[in-house]
Design a protein around this motif. Structure first.
Motif, short mmCIF file in Angstrom:
data_model
loop_
_atom_site.label_atom_id
_atom_site.label_comp_id
_atom_site.label_asym_id
_atom_site.label_seq_id
_atom_site.Cartn_x
_atom_site.Cartn_y
_atom_site.Cartn_z
N THR A 91 0.82 -1.21 0.00
CA THR A 91 0.00 0.00 0.00
C THR A 91 0.86 1.27 0.00
OG1 THR A 91 -0.10 -0.13 2.40
CG2 THR A 91 -1.94 -1.07 1.20
N SER B 238 -8.86 -1.83 8.01
CA SER B 238 -8.90 -0.87 6.92
C SER B 238 -9.46 0.46 7.41
CB SER B 238 -9.76 -1.42 5.78
OG SER B 238 -10.15 -0.36 4.93
N GLY B 285 -11.71 -4.45 3.15
CA GLY B 285 -10.66 -5.19 3.84
C GLY B 285 -9.81 -5.99 2.87
#
Lengths: 231, 288
Positions: A91, B238, B285
């Motif tokens: 990420t 998340s 998620g």
């Protein structure tokens, strides 16, 4: 050979299973290959060096000092950097991956050096690491290690899942890095290991069963057949 | 339904979303980073509410009460993390049990200090009025909650996206072991993040009190269940998922509650079941 990292009769239990039953090895300059079949204990050996698993018995010494019982981040700060296959933070951008845990000045100071070794980084710094190809991710993973100025690199299967042409580039990069720091290389791709490594250790069922020079191993078909399932 | 009514119900839902977000975001980040299912999160929320209520009755200063409520919860969280959770690192089941213990302890502590009965928590006068949206009434306090929730969301998003600590949190959520191997002392990161999550829960509790105009010792458990639902729907760990989950559930509750109040809880659970069937990791998620 100057020994940088030494393992002596290391045993590790994971849960109730005795996974490592006696691993001994010594890493000096250049590339040392750690070979063996799947589930021989190669990755667990690297994880044990990093302190993820406690050694039940045996000694682990880095530059003459014991690592046993130290937490992972302290082991890492002594200059041992572990690079699992394609280990990037998906990420985060490439640049965020590279600068993670470093101050800005430390990042700047090593930038030129790392980019000269791995020039392909320059075009992808702002990309999220999760969007890169497998080969690019492996390059980023190794670059992340270089930013920490490693005194010893633990490379776990850098070729895993990569196309032959990409493996060639990764091999070149490792060879260049090996001129700068000792490397303990776990590799299933025997051709790559033979090309890079000077010495080898073979693990089988959690034990060191053979060691010697790569040139000897390459010539010993019997040994390769028995422990590496190749001829 | 007229457009103005629709808008006001939506805004009322959004104010509930803001409260749910404050309550759930810490739970989600703590789970993502540390693998700890924090059952005491609702109790921390409640502690913030009680401390703020007491301070508000004593001083009449609501901003001060909210801040102190947040810091009180953060302090409790920090102490719990360092003394009880850190020694059990790597044993998530034991850690979850410790947080159950902490929940029971804090619930009883609240009863010992403040008693088992409902205590009123009036709305601060500057926020007690009414405003009108296209001639439909909407309380100022709900507007305040929407703004607060939005500001906290933006601050946290910026913190995660642009600060070094935020990058460490994101990296740690993805792979804490690899972060350790990069020389980062994740123990410190865990403690601080746990403290931040507890702080947000405390602030959430402090602003929840005047929303229902009271505090009671059952508050913690009900908000814990709400938070779990939000995080399951949005995706454990998340940040964006928690925001989305809060948004959906808050707004859904407002609309369902308008037509048939009895169905709200049922609908939450139904939504959770559908999400678990279709995408078990939650809407945003990542499978771990």
């Amino acid at each position: 050979m100057d020994t940088i990292l030494m393992l002596e009769e290391v045993e590790v239990d994971i849960g109730r299973l005795n996974i490592l039953k006696g691993v001994s090895l010594a890493v000096g300059n250049g590339v040392t290959a750690l070979l063996g079949r799947n589930s021989a204990g190669k990755t667990v050996t690297l994880n044990t060096i990093m302190g993820y698993w406690p050694a039940r018995r045996g000694r682990i010494e880095f530059l003459g000092r014991s690592l046993t019982g130290l937490p992972t981040h302290r082991i890492a700060r002594q200059g041992i950097v572990y690079v699992p296959p394609r280990s990037v933070f998906h990420t985060l951008s490439v640049e965020a991956n590279l600068s993670l845990g470093l101050g800005r000045p430390a990042y700047r100071a090593r930038q030129d050096y790392v980019f000269s070794l791995l020039p392909e980084l320059q075009g992808i710094l702002q990309s999220p690491a999760g969007h890169l190809s497998g080969g690019q991710q492996q390059i980023v993973a190794m670059a992340r290690a270089l930013f920490h100025g490693p005194r010893l690199l633990l490379l776990d299967e850098p070729s895993r899942g990569l196309a032959p042409v990409v493996i060639k580039r990764i091999g070149e990069a490792i060879r260049q890095m090996a001129g700068e720091m000792p490397i303990l290389l776990v590799e299933q791709n025997f051709a790559l290991a033979r090309e890079l490594a000077g010495d080898f250790y073979i693990l089988d069922d959690g034990r060191t069963v053979h060691s010697g020079t790569m040139a000897d191993l390459a010539a010993d078909d019997e040994l390769k057949r028995r422990y590496l399932a190749i001829a | 339904m007229s457009l103005s009514l629709f808008l006001v119900i939506f805004l009322e839902g959004l104010s509930t979303s803001a409260l749910l977000f404050l309550a759930a975001v810490g739970l989600s980040i703590i789970f993502g980073l540390m693998d700890i299912l924090n059952f005491s999160h609702g109790a921390l929320f409640m502690s913030g509410a009680y401390v703020a209520m007491t301070l508000f009755h004593a001083t009449g200063n609501f901003p001060l009460a909210v801040a102190v409520g947040g810091f009180a919860a953060a302090l409790l969280g920090l102490v719990m993390e360092r003394m009880a959770l850190r020694p059990l690192r790597g044993r998530p089941l034991y850690q979850a049990m410790v947080t159950v213990g902490a929940m029971l302890f804090l619930n009883q502590l609240v009863i010992e200090i403040w008693g088992p009965d409902i205590i009123s928590f009036p709305t601060w006068a500057p926020l007690a009025g009414m405003t009108h949206v296209m001639s439909q009434p909407l309380s100022d306090y709900r507007v305040f909650l929407i703004i607060l929730g939005g500001v906290v969301f933006l601050l946290l998003a910026a913190f995660l996206a642009y600060t070094p600590w935020g990058a460490l949190v994101r990296a740690g959520v993805e792979n804490a072991g690899l972060l350790e191997a990069s020389g980062v002392n994740t123990g410190l990161l865990f403690t601080l993040t746990f403290g931040l999550g507890a702080f947000l829960a405390g602030v959430g509790g402090a602003v929840y009190g005047p929303f229902v105009r009271l505090v009671n010792p059952d508050l913690g458990l009900s908000i814990l269940i709400d938070s779990f639902i939000v995080v399951v729907v949005g995706g454990f760990g998340s940040f964006g998922g928690t925001a989305l989950g809060s948004l959906i559930i808050g707004v859904l509750r407002a609309f369902v509650g308008y037509f048939s109040p009895g169905w709200t809880v049922m609908l939450d659970v139904l939504l959770m079941a559908v999400v678990l069937l279709v995408k078990p990791s939650g809407l945003l998620g990542v499978r771990r």
